[in-house]
Design a protein around this motif. Structure first.
Motif, PDB file in Angstrom:
ATOM      1  N   GLY A 859      -4.585  -0.865  -8.298  1.00  0.00           N
ATOM      2  CA  GLY A 859      -2.860  -1.065  -8.319  1.00  0.00           C
ATOM      3  C   GLY A 859      -2.259   0.062  -8.313  1.00  0.00           C
ATOM      4  O   GLY A 859      -0.966   0.193  -7.942  1.00  0.00           O
ATOM      5  N   ARG A 860      -2.790   1.193  -7.993  1.00  0.00           N
ATOM      6  CA  ARG A 860      -1.862   2.609  -7.937  1.00  0.00           C
ATOM      7  C   ARG A 860      -0.925   2.394  -6.721  1.00  0.00           C
ATOM      8  O   ARG A 860       0.077   2.744  -6.327  1.00  0.00           O
ATOM      9  CB  ARG A 860      -3.138   3.875  -8.096  1.00  0.00           C
ATOM     10  N   VAL A 861      -1.631   2.119  -5.641  1.00  0.00           N
ATOM     11  CA  VAL A 861      -1.011   2.144  -4.394  1.00  0.00           C
ATOM     12  C   VAL A 861       0.106   1.077  -4.270  1.00  0.00           C
ATOM     13  O   VAL A 861       1.111   1.518  -3.731  1.00  0.00           O
ATOM     14  CB  VAL A 861      -2.074   2.100  -3.258  1.00  0.00           C
ATOM     15  N   ALA A 862      -0.261  -0.026  -4.607  1.00  0.00           N
ATOM     16  CA  ALA A 862       0.652  -1.173  -4.400  1.00  0.00           C
ATOM     17  C   ALA A 862       1.912  -0.907  -5.519  1.00  0.00           C
ATOM     18  O   ALA A 862       3.350  -1.233  -5.412  1.00  0.00           O
ATOM     19  CB  ALA A 862       0.192  -2.479  -4.831  1.00  0.00           C
ATOM     20  N   ALA A 863       1.389  -0.155  -6.520  1.00  0.00           N
ATOM     21  CA  ALA A 863       2.514  -0.012  -7.527  1.00  0.00           C
ATOM     22  C   ALA A 863       3.714   1.168  -6.852  1.00  0.00           C
ATOM     23  O   ALA A 863       4.625   1.241  -7.433  1.00  0.00           O
ATOM     24  CB  ALA A 863       2.039   0.822  -8.652  1.00  0.00           C
ATOM     25  N   SER A 864       3.406   1.736  -5.757  1.00  0.00           N
ATOM     26  CA  SER A 864       4.192   2.859  -5.137  1.00  0.00           C
ATOM     27  C   SER A 864       5.188   2.208  -4.252  1.00  0.00           C
ATOM     28  O   SER A 864       5.994   2.880  -3.662  1.00  0.00           O
ATOM     29  CB  SER A 864       3.507   3.923  -4.415  1.00  0.00           C
ATOM     30  N   ARG A 865       5.113   0.877  -4.156  1.00  0.00           N
ATOM     31  CA  ARG A 865       6.086   0.075  -3.119  1.00  0.00           C
ATOM     32  C   ARG A 865       7.385   0.490  -3.543  1.00  0.00           C
ATOM     33  O   ARG A 865       7.820   0.458  -4.774  1.00  0.00           O
ATOM     34  CB  ARG A 865       5.872  -1.229  -3.071  1.00  0.00           C
ATOM     35  N   PRO A 866       8.371   0.535  -2.507  1.00  0.00           N
ATOM     36  CA  PRO A 866       9.884   0.933  -3.101  1.00  0.00           C
ATOM     37  C   PRO A 866      10.331  -0.120  -4.225  1.00  0.00           C
ATOM     38  O   PRO A 866      10.957   0.231  -5.015  1.00  0.00           O
ATOM     39  CB  PRO A 866      10.813   0.895  -1.770  1.00  0.00           C
ATOM     40  N   GLY A 867       9.891  -1.283  -3.921  1.00  0.00           N
ATOM     41  CA  GLY A 867      10.668  -2.355  -4.926  1.00  0.00           C
ATOM     42  C   GLY A 867      10.081  -2.237  -6.245  1.00  0.00           C
ATOM     43  O   GLY A 867      10.587  -2.845  -7.293  1.00  0.00           O
TER      44      GLY A 867
ATOM     45  N   PRO D  26      -8.740  -1.393   1.001  1.00  0.00           N
ATOM     46  CA  PRO D  26      -8.448  -0.465   2.017  1.00  0.00           C
ATOM     47  C   PRO D  26      -8.658   0.923   1.380  1.00  0.00           C
ATOM     48  O   PRO D  26      -8.404   1.061  -0.052  1.00  0.00           O
ATOM     49  CB  PRO D  26      -6.958  -0.467   2.246  1.00  0.00           C
ATOM     50  N   SER D  27      -9.013   1.781   2.089  1.00  0.00           N
ATOM     51  CA  SER D  27      -9.055   3.280   1.627  1.00  0.00           C
ATOM     52  C   SER D  27      -7.805   4.060   1.557  1.00  0.00           C
ATOM     53  O   SER D  27      -7.702   5.304   0.828  1.00  0.00           O
ATOM     54  CB  SER D  27     -10.257   4.045   2.141  1.00  0.00           C
ATOM     55  N   ASP D  28      -6.719   3.424   2.321  1.00  0.00           N
ATOM     56  CA  ASP D  28      -5.544   4.313   2.440  1.00  0.00           C
ATOM     57  C   ASP D  28      -5.053   4.709   1.194  1.00  0.00           C
ATOM     58  O   ASP D  28      -5.019   3.678   0.314  1.00  0.00           O
ATOM     59  CB  ASP D  28      -4.561   3.578   3.237  1.00  0.00           C
ATOM     60  N   GLU D  29      -4.661   5.928   0.934  1.00  0.00           N
ATOM     61  CA  GLU D  29      -3.872   6.368  -0.104  1.00  0.00           C
ATOM     62  C   GLU D  29      -2.559   5.971  -0.401  1.00  0.00           C
ATOM     63  O   GLU D  29      -1.726   6.211  -1.456  1.00  0.00           O
ATOM     64  CB  GLU D  29      -4.310   7.847  -0.589  1.00  0.00           C
ATOM     65  N   GLU D  30      -1.942   5.749   0.823  1.00  0.00           N
ATOM     66  CA  GLU D  30      -0.524   5.435   0.676  1.00  0.00           C
ATOM     67  C   GLU D  30      -0.215   3.920   1.015  1.00  0.00           C
ATOM     68  O   GLU D  30      -1.075   3.550   1.815  1.00  0.00           O
ATOM     69  CB  GLU D  30       0.128   6.284   1.831  1.00  0.00           C
ATOM     70  N   TRP D  31       0.676   3.378   0.591  1.00  0.00           N
ATOM     71  CA  TRP D  31       1.095   2.193   0.869  1.00  0.00           C
ATOM     72  C   TRP D  31       1.181   2.046   2.237  1.00  0.00           C
ATOM     73  O   TRP D  31       2.384   2.687   3.017  1.00  0.00           O
ATOM     74  CB  TRP D  31       2.313   1.475   0.048  1.00  0.00           C
ATOM     75  N   GLY D  32       0.795   0.903   2.870  1.00  0.00           N
ATOM     76  CA  GLY D  32       1.316   0.489   4.461  1.00  0.00           C
ATOM     77  C   GLY D  32       0.683  -0.779   4.667  1.00  0.00           C
ATOM     78  O   GLY D  32       0.310  -1.705   3.919  1.00  0.00           O
ATOM     79  N   ALA D  33       0.467  -0.872   6.229  1.00  0.00           N
ATOM     80  CA  ALA D  33      -0.076  -2.330   6.418  1.00  0.00           C
ATOM     81  C   ALA D  33      -1.428  -2.615   5.962  1.00  0.00           C
ATOM     82  O   ALA D  33      -1.522  -3.892   5.877  1.00  0.00           O
ATOM     83  CB  ALA D  33       0.139  -2.201   7.831  1.00  0.00           C
ATOM     84  N   GLY D  34      -2.185  -1.832   5.895  1.00  0.00           N
ATOM     85  CA  GLY D  34      -3.477  -2.203   5.512  1.00  0.00           C
ATOM     86  C   GLY D  34      -3.451  -2.747   4.086  1.00  0.00           C
ATOM     87  O   GLY D  34      -4.315  -3.785   4.072  1.00  0.00           O
TER      88      GLY D  34
END
Lengths: 969, 417, 183, 85
Positions: A859-867, D26-34
């Motif tokens: 959940g860490r990455v998705a929690a960083s979404r702007p919304g 995904p292994s991407d550490e930043e939010w994106g299309a993946g």
């Protein structure tokens, strides 16, 4: 009437219909018994309330639907052709008022020109509100067939599973042969048949191979240990991977069920299946073809041979195939007065001792409540014939219904003018016999054998030889006749009162697709599901649109094959049976203390523990809260999920599933953990204790125990299989109790074999202890905000420990507390539950944004979404009333002070509220846009539903002891 | 032809010979201003409102099978406006208002019956959640009443109040909620659209979407190529396949939802009842059949049929809630294919292709949305900007996390909504 | 000091005897869940053999000696029934005490299979499910472990908290089977 | 519907819990299309698909099941351990 010396059994059976007593015989259906008693009028049609009589001898019956029994035990819409008679059976006609004989709504029949296909779409359109108040109630009252009693029926049904190599559906000639071949070859066979007597069409035959041959086969099948016979069992549906639903009528034929369930809904799992469901005869549409006394030829034949009943004194037969001639001959042989045979075909050679009209059609039936005469249209003119029974055969439709249940579309077979199943439509199932379009006995027998042999081959078994009896070569020779042209109304769907005219009008209005026509006219939507009418209606539509039958469409069927009671498919769920009940070890003690028990998921937990002097839950709740704040309270917290996590990589797994870090947690310590879903929103929270270097025990909320366990297994098995870690639920193993309040340690030290103090057991410590000689675990954690512990013992000691704890607490001025007080205590402290983490909250929303550690976690990455990080989001705050209205309520919405309570002004909402006895006022938790920056602001809370409009001050969520000093005392 | 009681009377007296087709069956023209892919409820309503609200009649609706053959003809017919998240509330509120005027608007009796809907709750926590919902409905201008246990008993005396597994604490009553005759809605819109000049083309399967330079040019169909300035996709249950023709991937997984109807019975259930603990909802049709359903079968599926575990679960829910229906017999079961989105709410939006629009993702709440969706989608296509009540149904909300419409609070797992 | 009295999960619920069928509560020593460390299945098997004389069970099977039984309990677990587990096992497996987590019911008598057929979606007929065979499955709506312990006998392990529901459902099915047998 | 659990054999669907398409995290550490694709967007095929189920009321194993979404044919099942990586 019954022909002397014929028919089933000898034992007389007394039953009643509409209050009048009749005598039947054991082995009769209600229909055969009524016909034997010369009762022609048995029901009324759906729309026009036309008088109706028995038309068939099977479950496809469209007319003879009756209510069996009375009061709460009444069962509406029972087919008289299926219901076996027994002593004391009470049957009632339906859909008539005041009586079957004189039905007021028969007036509808006179208004028929205005009530044709789809009339209701074109009228009743105003004034506004009249639909609900005027038209709809009238329509509803007129519609419907039988009535439910409105009360639960007393008797039980059941469900069961069965498994077999080969399921044979139908015990007629093809089915019996298939079962015999497979049975002799050693396969594990189930033979299911909807009738109470197996044999199918063989039972309605006047010559052998017939009933005797069937009886011989059945005797052999019964002797085979690998064959299970399931009479009175209708296979109702085909489902994926060889699963079939089947309804067994277990005790509906018994005057005294003696402990038997009414029905049993079977789920049969079969490696292979043979469909040998036979065929259903179809009517011919002609004017007034619905009069009582107009019956299917096959029904007349069945009543003659199986029940010794002839439904009239002057019988005529009307058909378009050779079968009609066989019936006429058999009737004559039985001494029945056969007025004649009307054959619509021209090129027929008359044979037999009865008059034959060729190239002739029946174009009208006369008589209202009973057939009196028919009009024939012969090649030279018309002729009126006095008859009281007309046996009609328009040909046969294979009973291919089950082959449609997985989406199979039947195919048109021209020579028999009927739809046949598409091979392979149900994987592993093969149709054999009449349901496959094989309309001669010889073909049924050989197809049954071939189907079994194919199934055995697929199962890797060797078929044993079975000799088939010689079957006389009968011809079918059909020339299709769907409807007889002419004036007046000719019925297709008898139950729903759909006539040839309705279908023609539908086509005229451009409902030319068969699906449109069915939906517009309601053709095929009645209880017989179009079994008697769909093919005829399709043919009439084809005619109206100038297309061929296969070009018009096909007819398809959905489960169930014949209607199944909700009570059977839902058996066992009545009352508490819907979901398991879970009881804590302290349940009995809590109930003994007078605590009302409330549902928490599947669990039961005490709401509060009233003293005798308390008359309102609030009194108990306030006292319990005060008790915890001032002395000590005991609460069973065993329902929280507990997961034992062990292994060298246990900490790594926890670091992954929790937003915060657990690898840094020291042995003997507990940490609060926040768990996110992969989409970044909060999933659950709880504490996790490190019992050893590679050993943790996690707690979850009660509600999320199952989902969290599944989630952990997912993360381990699917995402990180390389981690060396094991997990198992220990929720059931441990009974765990909160001991909360300033006197908690005093209480515990009276019980523990070695006392604890603030140094050995500071806040957030955990460890093994011994309580009264029992190995236990102690956790110094607090949901109440007080100096508190949770103590866990093996569940067998739970009840005893609870009683002991409560007794000691009472000695210290405390006692047990329930869910109400627990809720107040946590609201005072601003602690969250699923009222706050309801699936749409982020860690930031609840002020825990900084808990998300700099490491990979779910959940860490998705929690960083702007919304999800938007500063405008609703954030958790506390509320206290500051205006005249002192009440705050969960579910209320928040607005700027002075703003109108409209959606566009909404600023947030209240999640939890309570009266805080500690603070002497109502307190609430809420989500408010940018709430953390608005502490001190006054806002408006509106609860329209409860009529509350209060001015509040926005506060920190923690209303009591914000420094947390009490925890550490 | 205008329908009325008088017309029915007149036709009845003259042998019902004068009835004319509900809609025309034209051959497709080589070019239209607007092509709507999908002749279900939403597509037909879109065409109707394009014509009625925007005066756009050079429009074709292309339907692979027969009109109204999708989910509009296989649902449990419930019409309600009881959502609580801003973004949903205003849309369903608008849709319900359209329902209330539909018979006048269409001159067709869709039998919209505002018999009242009651959502039952079974704990204090559920009551609070329903209170939030009810208050949101009133904030929006719709109607809601919070009933306690006795209040529910007054409306629904036949529920098992004494012995059910989950005791009834109360209910949220939505008096304007109700049902409608589902097929009639499709037919009414079809008739209205056809009368206004829209071409309804049945048995016409779209096999490709022509795009040039980022702009839509038309569609390829089983009946030949059709040029169009604008194309709208409204094909619930097949959204992924059609969107793929334009190179799009949607936040949608297709699931099967089963529904059931019993044999006809005399009136016994006068409301729409929803039993959240059992995922069970029921009403009685005007013909007398009990119409009810439950949850998804829960596995991705394009087969319009389900399996026994969910069938049994639904029946079991009925038996614990209202055991008096036990003697009713299930006549027919069927399945519909649901576009399940990743937050349980729909999409009405532009696409990356100029002139191509999409309306999808109705999960299992599409029936009540038919008029609102048609109205808002027509607005979007005609004006190339969102209709305010449907402005929240954006495709990019999943990527940005802004304005997610997760009423169930179950997150991004498609089948949990 | 007073003693904590232990209570049994199915106290007051069993025995149930209907016609030839009986439902009773089993009394075992310890129940211990064993979950092998990564790659230690073989070593665990050997240690079990040495300490308790029990082989590691294949999926859906159980092994037993006079005083002990080892039931396959899921994709990563087996349940040791009877003895306190030898400490040496900890080297190869995560051990978790489950002695109080399960209610252990014995369903026995002619027709026991028919009782289970009313509740369990697995074919438990002797031809398919022999003595020593085990399954994790459902009984009604509850998760259970089911093991055939004899020609007409089954061991049913269910959640302790659900004992009442399990007994109730089994009792209904027993009544129905007895009625069908004309009992 | 019945699913062939590689551990328990073929069992009734009611023992299994479905989650969704079997996709690699995904292994991407930043939010994106993946991540957007992983969480939201689906191939959603009308035909053969691979999806994740847990044999929750059975052995507890997570499985990748190969199925046909149109015919409901179940073509196979394997342990998920690493199958989606």
């Amino acid at each position: 009437m019954r022909i002397a010396g014929r028919g089933p059994g000898v034992r007389p059976v007394s039953f009643s219909f509409d209050g009048r007593r009749y005598e039947g015989r054991e082995g009769d259906t209600l229909a055969s018994a009524l016909l034997a008693n010369d009762v022609a009028l048995v029901g009324r049609s759906f729309k026009y309330h036309r008088p109706r009589g028995v038309m068939t001898a099977g479950p496809e019956e469209p007319n003879a639907l009756v209510t069996i029994g009375r009061g709460a035990a009444a069962t509406p819409n029972t087919r008289a052709t299926v219901q076996e008679v027994f002593d004391g059976l009470e049957a009632f006609s339906q859909n008539r008022w005041p009586s079957l004989d004189w039905d007021l709504l028969a007036l509808n029949d006179l208004a028929a020109p205005f009530l044709g296909a789809g009339f209701y779409y074109k009228t009743f359109m105003g004034p506004r509100g009249w639909w609900e108040r005027v038209y709809e109630p009238l329509i509803r009252r007129a519609a419907g067939l039988g009535a439910l009693s409105g009360r639960p029926a007393p008797e039980r049904s059941e469900k069961a599973f069965a498994f077999c190599d080969l399921l044979v559906i139908g015990a007629g000639p093809a089915g019996l042969t298939a079962a015999l071949v497979a049975g002799r070859s050693g396969a594990d066979v189930i033979l299911a048949d909807e009738d109470f007597r197996m044999g199918g069409r063989l039972l309605a035959k006047g010559a052998e191979p017939g009933p005797e041959w069937a009886a011989g086969i059945l005797a052999e099948l019964e002797s085979l240990p690998n064959v299970r016979l399931m009479p009175r069992t209708t296979v109702t549906g085909a489902y994926d991977q060889g699963t079939f639903g089947a309804l067994e009528r277990v005790s509906l034929h018994l005057a005294d069920p003696n402990g038997l369930p009414r029905e049993c809904f079977w789920r049969i799992v079969a490696k292979r299946a043979v469909l040998a469901a036979g065929a259903l005869e179809r009517p011919v549409a002609f004017r007034n073809n619905d009069r009582p006394g107009v019956m299917m030829a096959s029904a007349v034949r069945a009543y003659l041979h199986r029940w010794g009943v002839v439904p009239g004194k002057r019988v005529a037969v009307f058909g378009n195939n050779d079968g009609a001639h066989v019936l006429a001959s058999e009737l004559v042989a039985a001494g029945v007065n056969v007025v004649g045979l009307i054959d619509s075909r021209h090129d027929v050679v008359p044979s037999g001792d009865f008059r034959v009209w060729t190239g002739t059609q029946v174009c009208n039936a006369h008589g209202r409540k009973r057939l009196e005469a028919i009009t024939l249209r012969t090649p030279v003119g018309t002729e009126r014939l006095a008859v009281d029974c007309l046996a009609v055969s328009g040909g046969w439709n294979p009973s291919l219904h089950l082959t449609c249940h997985l989406g199979g579309r039947p195919e048109w077979q021209r020579d028999i003018a009927a739809f046949v199943p598409t091979p392979g439509a149900v994987p592993g199932l093969r149709a054999a016999g009449a349901c496959n379009g094989a309309f001669t006995l010889g073909a049924c027998l050989s197809e049954g054998r071939a189907a079994a042999e194919e199934a055995l081959g697929a199962l890797g078994m060797t078929p044993k030889a079975v000799d088939l009896p010689e079957a006389p070569e009968a011809q079918y020779n059909i020339t299709p006749l769907w409807s007889v042209p002419g004036k007046g109304r000719a019925w297709l769907d008898f139950q729903n009162d759909v006539t040839v005219k309705d279908v023609a009008q539908a086509a005229q209005e451009n409902f030319r697709s068969v699906e449109h026509m069915k939906r517009y006219t309601t053709q095929g939507m009645a209880p017989d599901q179009g079994k008697n009418s769909n093919v005829n209606a399709l043919a009439v539509l084809a005619d109206a649109t100038g297309q061929t039958i296969p070009g018009t469409g096909t007819t398809t069927f959905r489960p169930p094959y014949s209607p199944v009671s909700i009570a059977a498919m839902g058996a066992g769920a009545e009352g508490k049976g819907f979901a398991p009940e879970r009881f804590t070890t302290s349940h009995r003690a809590a109930v003994g203390m007078g605590a009302p028990m409330i549902e928490a998921g599947l669990w039961y937990r005490p709401s509060y523990f009233p003293l005798r002097s308390e008359t309102h839950w609030r009194q108990s709740c306030d006292r319990e809260v005060q008790m915890v704040r001032e002395a000590v309270g005991i609460c069973d917290v065993s329902t929280l999920g507990k997961i034992d996590i062990q292994g060298p990589d246990a900490a790594a797994l926890l670091d992954l599933v929790y937003a915060n870090r657990f690898s840094t947690l020291k042995e003997g310590r507990v940490r609060y953990g926040l768990m996110l879903r992969e989409d970044g929103f909060v999933m659950d929270d709880g504490t996790t204790a490190r019992l050893g270097p590679e050993h943790f025990v996690m707690t979850t909320t009660t509600a999320a125990a199952g989902p969290v366990m599944r989630h952990l297994e997912f993360v381990h098995q699917v995402l990180r299989p390389e981690l060396d870690v094991s997990m198992i639920s220990v929720t059931e193993q441990w009974a765990q109790f909160a001991v909360a309040g300033p006197k908690s340690r005093e209480l515990l030290n009276g019980l523990l074999d070695a006392p604890v103090d603030n140094d050995s057991f500071p806040f957030m410590a955990c460890g093994d202890v011994s309580v009264m000689g029992v190995a236990a675990r102690l956790f110094r954690i607090s949901f109440s905000g007080e100096h508190a512990y949770e103590i866990a013992v093996p569940a067998r000691f739970g009840e005893a420990l609870f009683r002991e704890l409560v007794a000691r607490a009472e000695g210290l001025g405390g006692g047990a507390y329930g869910m109400e007080a627990l809720n107040v205590l946590r609201i005072e402290k601003g602690h969250i539950t699923h009222a706050e983490i309801h699936g749409r909250t982020t860690a930031g929303d609840i002020g825990m944004g900084r808990m998300i550690a700099a490491k990979d976690c779910i959940g860490r990455v998705a929690a960083s979404r702007p919304g999800l990080t938007d500063p405008d989001r609703e954030q958790m705050v506390g509320l206290r009333p500051v205006g005249d209205v002192k009440q705050l309520t969960a579910g209320a919405h928040l607005f700027d002070a002075g703003a109108a309570p409209l959606r566009e002004n909404a600023q947030g909402y209240v999640t939890s509220a309570c009266f805080s006895p500690t603070l002497g006022e109502t307190r609430a938790l809420a989500f408010l846009k940018r709430g953390r920056a608005r502490h001190g602001e006054h806002i408006r809370m509106v609860d329209h539903l409860r009529g509350i409009d209060a001015l509040c001050e926005v506060t920190d969520p923690v209303a009591f002891d914000p420094e947390g000093g009490r925890l550490r005392g | 032809m205008r329908f009325s009681a008088l017309k029915v009377l007149k036709e009845g007296l003259t042998g019902n010979k004068g009835w004319t087709p509900h809609w025309r069956d034209p051959e497709p023209k080589p070019e239209y201003d607007i092509v709507i892919i999908g002749g279900g409820g939403h597509g037909l309503a879109t065409a109707f409102y394009l014509a009625k609200e925007h005066g756009l009649t050079n429009v074709a609706v292309l339907e692979k099978g027969y009109l109204g053959g999708g989910n509009v003809g296989r649902n449990t017919t419930i019409v309600r406006a009881n959502y609580f998240l801003p973004g949903n509330s205003e849309f369903y509120s608008h849709s319900l208002k359209l329902w209330e005027g539909m018979e006048d608007e269409l001159n067709y009796n869709v039998m919209h019956s505002q018999r009242g809907l009651i959502n039952l709750f079974h704990s204090d926590g559920q009551r609070d959640a329903f209170a939030r919902r009810g208050n949101a409905m009133i904030n929006q201008g719709d109607d809601a009443v919070l009933l306690d246990r006795e209040g529910v008993r007054k409306h629904l005396p036949y529920l098992d109040f004494d012995n059910g597994r989950f005791p009834i604490y109360g209910g949220l009553y939505h008096p304007r909620g109700g049902t409608a005759r589902h097929d009639a809605v499709a037919w009414g819109y079809a008739r209205g659209a056809s009368d206004r000049g829209v071409d309804l083309i049945q048995n016409c399967e779209v096999t490709g979407i022509d795009i040039e330079g980022g702009k839509v040019r038309g569609v390829q169909t089983s009946r030949g190529a059709i040029r169009a300035k604008k194309v709208g996709i409204v094909v619930a249950g097949r959204s992924g396949q059609v969107a793929a023709m334009a190179g799009m991937r949607l936040p949608i997984e297709s699931h099967v939802l089963q529904a059931f109807v019993t044999e006809g019975l005399k009136p016994v259930i006068d409301h729409v009842i929803s039993f959240g603990m059992g995922h069970f909802y029921i009403s009685q049709s005007d013909k007398g059949g009990l119409v009810f359903g439950g949850d998804l079968d829960f596995y991705a599926s394009y087969a319009a049929r389900g399996n026994l575990p969910m069938v049994e679960h639904v029946m079991e829910a009925g038996m614990t809630l209202m055991p008096m229906i036990g003697r009713a017999r299930v006549l027919r079961s069927w399945g519909g294919i649901m576009d399940m989105t990743a937050d349980g709410s729909p999409i009405i939006d532009k696409t990356g292709v100029d002139g191509l629009y999409i309306d999808c993702g109705w999960c299992y709440g599409g029936f009540k949305a038919v008029p609102g969706s048609g109205f808002s989608f027509a607005h979007l296509i005609a004006q190339d900007r969102h209709h305010a009540p449907a402005a929240g149904f954006r495709l990019d909300r999943f990527r940005t996390g802004h304005g997610l419409l997760d009423e169930e609070g179950t997150g991004s797992q498609h089948n949990l909504h | 000091m007073a003693e904590l009295i232990a209570s049994r999960p199915a106290a007051g619920l069993v025995p149930v005897r209907i016609a030839d069928l009986s439902l009773t509560e089993e009394s075992f020593g310890a129940l211990t869940s064993l979950s092998p460390r990564r790659g230690a299945e073989g070593a665990l098997g050997a240690a079990l053999q040495q300490a308790h004389g029990l082989g590691w069970p294949a999926p859906n099977r159980s092994t037993q000696t006079d005083g002990a039984r080892l039931i396959w309990f899921g994709h990563a677990h087996a349940l040791l029934i009877g003895p306190e587990p030898a400490q040496g096992l900890r080297e190869h497996a995560a051990l978790t005490d489950q002695s109080d987590a399960w209610v252990a019911l014995r369903l026995a008598g002619d027709g026991a299979e028919d009782v289970l057929a009313r509740l369990v979606p697995v074919d438990t007929r002797a031809s398919q499910f022999e003595t020593g065979h085990t399954a994790r499955s459902l009984l009604g709506h509850a998760h259970v472990s089911l093991t055939r312990t004899g020609d007409d006998a089954f061991l049913i392990l269910g959640f302790r908290s659900m004992a009442k529901t399990l007994v109730h459902e089994l009792e209904l099915a027993m009544n129905s089977v007895a009625a069908r047998k004309g009992g | 519907m019945r699913i062939p659990c590689p551990i328990c054999g073929t069992r009734d669907r009611r023992e299994f819990t479905y989650v969704g398409a079997a996709l690699p995290r995904p292994s991407d550490e930043e939010w994106g299309a993946g991540w957007d694709d992983y969480l939201h967007n689906r191939e959603n095929p009308a035909g053969e698909t691979r999806d994740l189920w847990q044999h929750e009321a059975g052995c507890g194993a997570w499985l990748v099941v190969t199925r046909n979404t149109v015919s409901h044919a179940v073509l196979g099942a394997e342990l998920a351990r690493g199958a989606t990586a």
